[in-house]
Design an enzyme around this catalytic site. Structure first.
Site, PDB file in Angstrom:
ATOM      1  N   ASP A 122      36.975  41.469  38.588  1.00  0.00           N
ATOM      2  CA  ASP A 122      35.884  41.494  39.896  1.00  0.00           C
ATOM      3  C   ASP A 122      36.621  42.580  40.848  1.00  0.00           C
ATOM      4  O   ASP A 122      37.836  43.011  40.698  1.00  0.00           O
ATOM      5  CB  ASP A 122      36.144  40.148  40.690  1.00  0.00           C
ATOM      6  CG  ASP A 122      35.126  40.082  41.792  1.00  0.00           C
ATOM      7  OD1 ASP A 122      34.090  40.344  41.498  1.00  0.00           O
ATOM      8  OD2 ASP A 122      35.608  39.685  42.870  1.00  0.00           O
ATOM      9  N   SER A 143      40.582  39.909  40.546  1.00  0.00           N
ATOM     10  CA  SER A 143      40.099  41.001  41.133  1.00  0.00           C
ATOM     11  C   SER A 143      40.846  41.867  41.107  1.00  0.00           C
ATOM     12  O   SER A 143      42.361  41.661  40.588  1.00  0.00           O
ATOM     13  CB  SER A 143      39.977  40.677  42.672  1.00  0.00           C
ATOM     14  OG  SER A 143      41.173  40.690  43.381  1.00  0.00           O
ATOM     15  N   HIS A 194      28.651  37.478  47.482  1.00  0.00           N
ATOM     16  CA  HIS A 194      30.137  37.775  47.805  1.00  0.00           C
ATOM     17  C   HIS A 194      30.478  36.932  49.129  1.00  0.00           C
ATOM     18  O   HIS A 194      29.370  36.854  50.138  1.00  0.00           O
ATOM     19  CB  HIS A 194      30.508  39.044  47.730  1.00  0.00           C
ATOM     20  CG  HIS A 194      30.619  39.480  46.506  1.00  0.00           C
ATOM     21  ND1 HIS A 194      31.281  40.755  46.358  1.00  0.00           N
ATOM     22  CD2 HIS A 194      29.879  39.249  45.400  1.00  0.00           C
ATOM     23  CE1 HIS A 194      31.224  41.198  44.850  1.00  0.00           C
ATOM     24  NE2 HIS A 194      30.232  40.199  44.349  1.00  0.00           N
TER      25      HIS A 194
END
Length: 283
Positions: free
Chosen positions: A84, A50, A211
């Site tokens: 991400d 991420s 998610h």
């Protein structure tokens, strides 16, 4: 084996009416545990990094991406590499040069019209480079600086009609939707709206992404996959396993200074967590 494109893993899962689990990488131990857990379960998986993880590494994507890719290539089961929750345009553009086959471009905090415009541009950029693009519509909640949102709070769900229009206007390859899960949950108590998942599946025609799956019980995850979820994102569950193992080791061995002593059980704890989720997601 070579890294497998995320799109290929997703397509295989959809054809088999299964899902693919995507696990967040923060440290090298995370990547090693994900690969080992995938081998233990004999199932494919996606390793995702991420934007927050990149910030943790001083803003350097190249180092953690290269290490994660090297771990994945040494694995005997198919693994993909995904970037991400990308907000920064500069980080988005680095996905191609660092070997990512997919990216989740996160414009969900923008007003709807701005979200559509920014995401459509990200998709155009991705198509030119063969990169699969995921986006988010609806508010999942629970990220740093945001209050966790109750699964049944009005306004936090993704509307099927709006989702269909969003897909048509942006052309995204997959859509993360708000159906009752929340990021950063440390207890598995979330209750999902399975009827909404099915309605979204029928409305959008692209793979759906869940998610905040760390807070979703096993049976809820299985039902969500049956209803239409294809990519299942898991992060906090690995961190919980990691930190619990480190804490237990240091409580029992308070004079330890060699980090390898507690990182070994921490990595093994994450490996077991990965293997468990993979048996649920892709039995």
């Amino acid at each position: 084996m070579p890294l497998v494109p995320t799109a290929e893993l997703i397509d295989r899962a959809r054809a088999a009416h299964r899902a693919v689990a995507a696990f967040n990488v923060i440290t090298l131990e995370h990547a090693e545990a994900i690969a080992a857990g995938a081998e233990r379960a004999g199932a494919p998986a996606i390793l995702q990094i991420s934007e927050n993880a990149v910030k943790f590494h001083g803003g350097d994507l190249a180092g953690i991406a290269a290490a994660t890719a090297a771990v994945a290539r040494a694995c005997t089961v198919p693994l993909g590499l995904h970037l991400d929750h990308v907000v920064s345009p500069d980080l988005l553009r680095s996905a191609h040069t660092e070997g990512f086959s997919s990216v989740m471009f996160d414009a969900s905090k923008l007003p709807y019209g701005d979200n559509v415009k920014a995401t459509a541009e990200a998709v155009r950029w991705g198509r030119e480079r063969g990169i699969w693009v995921e986006a988010e519509l609806g508010k999942v909640g629970g990220k740093d600086g945001e209050p966790p949102l109750d699964a049944h709070t009005p306004g936090v769900r993704t509307d099927p009609a709006e989702a269909a229009a969003y897909i048509a206007d942006t052309g995204v390859d997959a859509l993360a939707v708000a159906v009752g899960s929340t990021h950063a949950m440390t207890e598995r108590t979330a209750s999902l709206d399975h009827a909404l998942i099915a309605a979204l599946r029928d409305a959008v025609g692209v793979p759906l992404v869940l998610h905040g799956s760390s807070g979703v019980p096993d049976d809820e995850l299985r039902a969500a996959i049956t209803a239409g979820m294809t990519k299942i994102n898991i992060g906090t569950a690995l961190n919980t396993a990691f930190t619990s193992a480190v804490r237990a080791y240091l409580d029992a061995h308070p004079t330890t200074v060699d980090p390898r002593k507690y990182l070994v059980p921490a990595r093994e704890a994450m490996t077991g967590t990965v293997a468990h989720f993979l048996t649920v997601v892709s039995p």
